[in-house]
Design a protein around this motif. Structure first.
Motif, short mmCIF file in Angstrom:
data_model
loop_
_atom_site.label_atom_id
_atom_site.label_comp_id
_atom_site.label_asym_id
_atom_site.label_seq_id
_atom_site.Cartn_x
_atom_site.Cartn_y
_atom_site.Cartn_z
N ALA A 131 0.83 -1.21 0.00
CA ALA A 131 0.00 0.00 0.00
C ALA A 131 0.86 1.25 0.00
N MET A 132 1.97 1.23 0.73
CA MET A 132 2.90 2.37 0.73
C MET A 132 3.45 2.61 -0.67
N SER A 133 3.85 1.53 -1.33
CA SER A 133 4.43 1.66 -2.67
C SER A 133 3.39 2.18 -3.66
N SER A 134 2.18 1.65 -3.57
CA SER A 134 1.12 2.11 -4.47
C SER A 134 0.76 3.56 -4.19
N ALA A 135 0.80 3.96 -2.93
CA ALA A 135 0.49 5.34 -2.57
C ALA A 135 1.48 6.31 -3.21
N TYR A 136 2.74 5.92 -3.27
CA TYR A 136 3.74 6.77 -3.93
C TYR A 136 3.36 7.03 -5.38
N PHE A 137 3.02 5.97 -6.11
CA PHE A 137 2.67 6.13 -7.52
C PHE A 137 1.35 6.87 -7.69
N ALA A 138 0.41 6.66 -6.77
CA ALA A 138 -0.84 7.41 -6.84
C ALA A 138 -0.56 8.91 -6.69
N ILE B 52 -0.79 4.64 -13.51
CA ILE B 52 -1.93 3.89 -12.98
C ILE B 52 -1.55 2.42 -12.77
N GLY B 53 -0.85 1.86 -13.75
CA GLY B 53 -0.39 0.48 -13.60
C GLY B 53 0.56 0.33 -12.42
N SER B 54 1.46 1.31 -12.24
CA SER B 54 2.41 1.25 -11.13
C SER B 54 1.70 1.37 -9.79
N THR B 55 0.54 2.00 -9.76
CA THR B 55 -0.25 2.09 -8.54
C THR B 55 -0.90 0.74 -8.22
N ILE B 56 -1.34 0.05 -9.26
CA ILE B 56 -2.01 -1.25 -9.07
C ILE B 56 -1.03 -2.35 -8.70
N GLY B 57 0.16 -2.33 -9.32
CA GLY B 57 1.09 -3.45 -9.21
C GLY B 57 1.56 -3.77 -7.81
N PRO B 58 2.15 -2.82 -7.07
CA PRO B 58 2.72 -3.18 -5.77
C PRO B 58 1.71 -3.75 -4.78
N ILE B 59 0.52 -3.16 -4.71
CA ILE B 59 -0.43 -3.67 -3.72
C ILE B 59 -0.95 -5.05 -4.12
N THR B 60 -1.09 -5.29 -5.44
CA THR B 60 -1.49 -6.62 -5.90
C THR B 60 -0.41 -7.65 -5.59
#
Length: 460
Positions: free
Chosen positions: A45-52, A335-343
């Motif tokens: 979630a932290m990683s996805s938050a960065y990209f978001a 957008i893809g980078s936001t989805i990837g880490p949390i998945t």
């Protein structure tokens, strides 16, 4: 080369310092989160938050720059980035870290916009390739150096966060003291994903899925390394090996794509990356050397994919559509980078560390299959209409396009009329000196019957 780089030396030094701190944070946080006992989902979630935050910054940051001006906005963004590096140690909480990472992603998007608009202001058709390539090399080298700083400090203490904050803080000094001309205005463009998909489906879908895979490897690699038993130092080497492999591959893979349908190159990259990811998932690396070598191979095959997909999209649009195309591709990748880490984090929680590479393999094979399908429904563009591979234009480092890539009459491009800075007026001696270097050539080029020779200015 020195003559080209001297006017922007201060800017490049600021880039190196900012990204040194950025690289250290990117590796430190997953390692420290593991030491703090955060779950895989929290790290993802932290990683996805960065990209978001980065995606939001790409859309919103231009307005902040328009309001405050480039220099003040730069100072504000760097200050926020420096403060965020210290807050992680002060508030060791997963929710707080995710929020801080989101804010930091926003600041980095604005940072890239200011830096690249400044570079574009200084670039000419003659030196743009050398200048932007140097910028990209410094970008990657600084991030790698920041990752490797972790090998010299204890990630469980406060020192690493202080060093990251100091590096980011110092980034504002060279820019504040420079006497070079101020940056060009930020450009605003419309995002039309459906139009981009109709223009180049392979590129649009490709950048989305590449973001899922590459965003995961960039942010979760240190966590994976720790979970398979590597030390903190080895985790830093593992993460930097991915970037190093990508740096080595960018140019040769790009030139190869100039000689054939770029989709074949993408299929090859995705297929090999999928196979390597499958191998890592099934046969976990048993030694640090083996793990770092596999990381470099993943970087070599996965990291160039975005540039190839972007180049393929440019093959299908006219030059006046490059700005909108680039912006759309960067948005899809974000957008893809936001989805990837949390998945990937969810899969790591279910399957252990191998879940990260299982997800990467699935995504890479899915993209390869989609591009194979696209080969059956659309022919490659004629060689005469294709653009040559250009790392400066296709790199996903930032998002500001070079001046010759947009048309000011295009309704999709709105030039900022916000704060700007006028150069200092020249005195009579400087005018005479400028004439000595530029005036004679000007007179030779326009001195004919229709254009009488201009009168040479004289100092008072």
């Amino acid at each position: 080369m020195a003559k080209t780089l001297n006017p922007i030396a201060a800017l490049l030094l600021s880039v190196a310092l900012m990204l040194l701190g950025h690289g250290l944070q990117g590796t430190l946080l997953p390692v420290r989160a593991d030491l703090e006992g955060f779950s895989e989902l929290a790290v993802g979630a932290m990683s996805s938050a960065y990209f978001a935050g980065f995606v939001v910054g790409c859309v919103v940051a231009p307005y902040a720059i328009l309001r405050a001006g480039h220099i003040r906005a730069f100072a504000a963004l760097v200050s926020i980035g420096s403060a965020s590096a210290l807050l992680y140690a002060v508030i060791p909480d997963p929710v707080a870290w995710a929020l801080i990472r989101c804010i930091y992603g926003f600041t980095l998007a604005g940072f890239y916009m200011i830096v690249e608009s400044w570079l574009n202001e200084r670039a000419t058709n003659a030196n743009r390739g050398a200048l932007m390539s140097t910028y990209i090399i410094i970008n990657m080298a600084a991030i790698m150096a920041g990752q490797l700083v972790l090998t010299a400090v204890d990630p469980s203490g406060f020192t690493a966060f202080v060093l990251a904050s100091v590096a980011v803080s110092l980034a504002v000094v060279p820019i504040s003291m420079t006497r070079s001309e101020q940056p060009a205005p930020i450009t605003f463009v419309r995002f039309r994903p459906l139009e981009l998909y109709r223009t180049s489906p392979a590129a649009m879908v490709g950048c989305l899925l590449i973001g899922i895979a590459n965003g995961t490897t960039w942010t979760l690699a240190p966590l994976y390394a720790r979970q398979i038993g590597l030390s903190t130092d080895q985790a830093a080497y593992f993460a930097s090996a991915i970037i190093f492999g990508g740096v080595l591959a960018q140019w040769p893979i790009g030139r190869l794509s100039d000689r054939m349908d770029r989709r074949y190159v993408l299929i090859g990259l995705c297929g090999v990356t999928g196979l390597v990811a499958t191998l890592i998932a099934v046969v976990a690396p048993s030694t640090a050397i083996m793990a770092i070598g596999m990381a470099a191979l993943v970087g070599f095959t996965a990291q160039p994919a975005y540039s190839i997909a972007a180049a393929h999209a440019y093959d299908h649009v006219e030059a006046d559509g490059f700005v909108e195309t680039s912006s759309g591709l960067l948005l899809a990748n974000g957008i893809g980078s936001t989805i990837g880490p949390i998945t990937a984090a969810v899969m790591m929680g279910m399957m252990g560390p191998s879940g990260m590479f299982v997800m990467i393999a699935v995504v890479e094979f899915a993209l390869a299959g989609y591009i194979i399908y696209r080969l059956t429904v659309r022919q490659a563009p004629l060689q005469s209409t294709r653009t040559d591979f250009d790392l400066a234009a296709t790199s996903q480092v930032g998002g500001v396009l070079t001046p010759e890539l947009y048309d000011e009459s295009d309704p999709d491009v709105v030039m900022s009329d916000g704060p700007h800075y006028e150069p200092e007026p020249l005195d009579a001696g400087q005018v005479a000196e400028a004439w000595e270097t530029e005036g004679e050539a000007l007179a030779d080029s326009i001195g004919d019957e229709e254009h009488p020779e201009p009168v040479r200015p004289q100092p008072d």
